[in-house]
Design a protein around this motif. Sequence first.
Motif, PDB file in Angstrom:
ATOM      1  N   PRO A  31       0.787  -1.237   0.000  1.00 27.06           N
ATOM      2  CA  PRO A  31       0.000   0.000   0.000  1.00 27.06           C
ATOM      3  C   PRO A  31       0.819   1.288   0.000  1.00 27.06           C
ATOM      4  O   PRO A  31       0.354   2.316  -0.458  1.00 27.06           O
ATOM      5  N   GLN A  32       2.036   1.271   0.511  1.00 23.76           N
ATOM      6  CA  GLN A  32       2.830   2.499   0.578  1.00 23.76           C
ATOM      7  C   GLN A  32       3.496   2.847  -0.751  1.00 23.76           C
ATOM      8  O   GLN A  32       4.044   3.927  -0.897  1.00 23.76           O
ATOM      9  N   VAL A  33       3.433   1.979  -1.722  1.00 19.94           N
ATOM     10  CA  VAL A  33       4.034   2.223  -3.032  1.00 19.94           C
ATOM     11  C   VAL A  33       3.009   2.957  -3.904  1.00 19.94           C
ATOM     12  O   VAL A  33       1.832   2.616  -3.912  1.00 19.94           O
ATOM     13  N   PRO A  34       3.423   3.981  -4.651  1.00 20.59           N
ATOM     14  CA  PRO A  34       2.472   4.748  -5.464  1.00 20.59           C
ATOM     15  C   PRO A  34       1.703   3.926  -6.484  1.00 20.59           C
ATOM     16  O   PRO A  34       0.640   4.318  -6.912  1.00 20.59           O
ATOM     17  N   LEU A  35       2.198   2.770  -6.858  1.00 20.88           N
ATOM     18  CA  LEU A  35       1.513   1.934  -7.832  1.00 20.88           C
ATOM     19  C   LEU A  35       0.144   1.499  -7.333  1.00 20.88           C
ATOM     20  O   LEU A  35      -0.775   1.306  -8.109  1.00 20.88           O
ATOM     21  N   SER A  36      -0.002   1.372  -6.013  1.00 17.37           N
ATOM     22  CA  SER A  36      -1.255   0.866  -5.477  1.00 17.37           C
ATOM     23  C   SER A  36      -2.339   1.932  -5.385  1.00 17.37           C
ATOM     24  O   SER A  36      -3.472   1.614  -5.073  1.00 17.37           O
ATOM     25  N   THR A  37      -2.033   3.192  -5.659  1.00 21.79           N
ATOM     26  CA  THR A  37      -3.060   4.224  -5.651  1.00 21.79           C
ATOM     27  C   THR A  37      -3.665   4.349  -7.040  1.00 21.79           C
ATOM     28  O   THR A  37      -2.983   4.188  -8.051  1.00 21.79           O
ATOM     29  N   SER A  38      -4.936   4.646  -7.075  1.00 24.70           N
ATOM     30  CA  SER A  38      -5.600   4.794  -8.364  1.00 24.70           C
ATOM     31  C   SER A  38      -5.257   6.153  -8.971  1.00 24.70           C
ATOM     32  O   SER A  38      -4.726   7.039  -8.309  1.00 24.70           O
ATOM     33  N   ARG A  39      -5.603   6.315 -10.224  1.00 23.53           N
ATOM     34  CA  ARG A  39      -5.335   7.586 -10.894  1.00 23.53           C
ATOM     35  C   ARG A  39      -6.122   8.713 -10.244  1.00 23.53           C
ATOM     36  O   ARG A  39      -5.613   9.819 -10.090  1.00 23.53           O
ATOM     37  N   SER A  40      -7.357   8.443  -9.864  1.00 24.83           N
ATOM     38  CA  SER A  40      -8.161   9.497  -9.247  1.00 24.83           C
ATOM     39  C   SER A  40      -7.609   9.877  -7.875  1.00 24.83           C
ATOM     40  O   SER A  40      -7.623  11.057  -7.502  1.00 24.83           O
ATOM     41  N   GLU A  41      -7.104   8.899  -7.121  1.00 24.61           N
ATOM     42  CA  GLU A  41      -6.502   9.202  -5.814  1.00 24.61           C
ATOM     43  C   GLU A  41      -5.228  10.022  -5.976  1.00 24.61           C
ATOM     44  O   GLU A  41      -5.007  10.980  -5.228  1.00 24.61           O
ATOM     45  N   SER A  42      -4.395   9.663  -6.939  1.00 23.74           N
ATOM     46  CA  SER A  42      -3.164  10.418  -7.127  1.00 23.74           C
ATOM     47  C   SER A  42      -3.473  11.828  -7.645  1.00 23.74           C
ATOM     48  O   SER A  42      -2.788  12.783  -7.293  1.00 23.74           O
ATOM     49  N   PHE A  43      -4.539  11.985  -8.449  1.00 18.61           N
ATOM     50  CA  PHE A  43      -4.937  13.314  -8.918  1.00 18.61           C
ATOM     51  C   PHE A  43      -5.420  14.150  -7.735  1.00 18.61           C
ATOM     52  O   PHE A  43      -5.063  15.320  -7.617  1.00 18.61           O
ATOM     53  N   ARG A  44      -6.226  13.551  -6.862  1.00 21.95           N
ATOM     54  CA  ARG A  44      -6.676  14.260  -5.659  1.00 21.95           C
ATOM     55  C   ARG A  44      -5.497  14.691  -4.803  1.00 21.95           C
ATOM     56  O   ARG A  44      -5.503  15.772  -4.224  1.00 21.95           O
ATOM     57  N   ASP A  45      -4.476  13.846  -4.729  1.00 20.22           N
ATOM     58  CA  ASP A  45      -3.270  14.208  -3.973  1.00 20.22           C
ATOM     59  C   ASP A  45      -2.559  15.406  -4.598  1.00 20.22           C
ATOM     60  O   ASP A  45      -2.047  16.262  -3.880  1.00 20.22           O
ATOM     61  N   LEU A  46      -2.526  15.464  -5.926  1.00 18.93           N
ATOM     62  CA  LEU A  46      -1.906  16.608  -6.594  1.00 18.93           C
ATOM     63  C   LEU A  46      -2.668  17.900  -6.284  1.00 18.93           C
ATOM     64  O   LEU A  46      -2.064  18.941  -6.023  1.00 18.93           O
ATOM     65  N   VAL A  47      -3.990  17.822  -6.307  1.00 15.57           N
ATOM     66  CA  VAL A  47      -4.805  19.003  -5.983  1.00 15.57           C
ATOM     67  C   VAL A  47      -4.572  19.401  -4.534  1.00 15.57           C
ATOM     68  O   VAL A  47      -4.379  20.577  -4.222  1.00 15.57           O
ATOM     69  N   ARG A  48      -4.552  18.426  -3.629  1.00 14.21           N
ATOM     70  CA  ARG A  48      -4.345  18.708  -2.210  1.00 14.21           C
ATOM     71  C   ARG A  48      -2.970  19.340  -1.985  1.00 14.21           C
ATOM     72  O   ARG A  48      -2.835  20.279  -1.203  1.00 14.21           O
ATOM     73  N   ASP A  49      -1.938  18.857  -2.657  1.00 16.14           N
ATOM     74  CA  ASP A  49      -0.596  19.441  -2.534  1.00 16.14           C
ATOM     75  C   ASP A  49      -0.596  20.900  -2.980  1.00 16.14           C
ATOM     76  O   ASP A  49       0.007  21.754  -2.334  1.00 16.14           O
ATOM     77  N   SER A  50      -1.269  21.169  -4.091  1.00 17.37           N
ATOM     78  CA  SER A  50      -1.332  22.531  -4.594  1.00 17.37           C
ATOM     79  C   SER A  50      -2.092  23.437  -3.628  1.00 17.37           C
ATOM     80  O   SER A  50      -1.672  24.573  -3.368  1.00 17.37           O
TER      81      SER A  50
END
Length: 142
Positions: A31-50
């Motif tokens: 679970p701690q590897v980025p591969l296990s996150t979905s595209r929508s989750e990683s996109f949400r993370d990008l928005v949250r970082d911004s």
Amino acid sequence: MDSPVPPRSPEPRPRRRDRHGRGMRGPVAPPQVPLSTSRSESFRDLVRDSVDRLERRWPQLADVEFLVMEVPGTLEETVPLGSSAPADKDHPARILVYRRPVEIRTKGRDDRALLVHEVVVEQVAELLGLAPESVDPRYGQE
């Protein structure tokens, strides 16, 4: 000569998950590897970082609701990457970032992160009535 089939043992046999005896497959990645996150989750993370980056400079953004939607609901000639709505008596101010149009316009994660940040900065600037360069001095330079 035929060999007789041995009688069944009264003890239960170990259960096998498939006919090859391999059992259930585990996760592809921990679970701690980025591969296990979905595209929508990683996109949400990008928005949250911004948003986190901008909230340090603009504390009033804590009252703004940031949302990620798949696609815009309007049928316009140009597809927007984001939109903003001012606060009213029922809802707080909202900023929407549309995931699919942003993903289509970018090739990799770094490009996507830059475009997401630009969209968030532009929508915050529109909401606050400021120029994007005053919201984030690094806007357009990255």
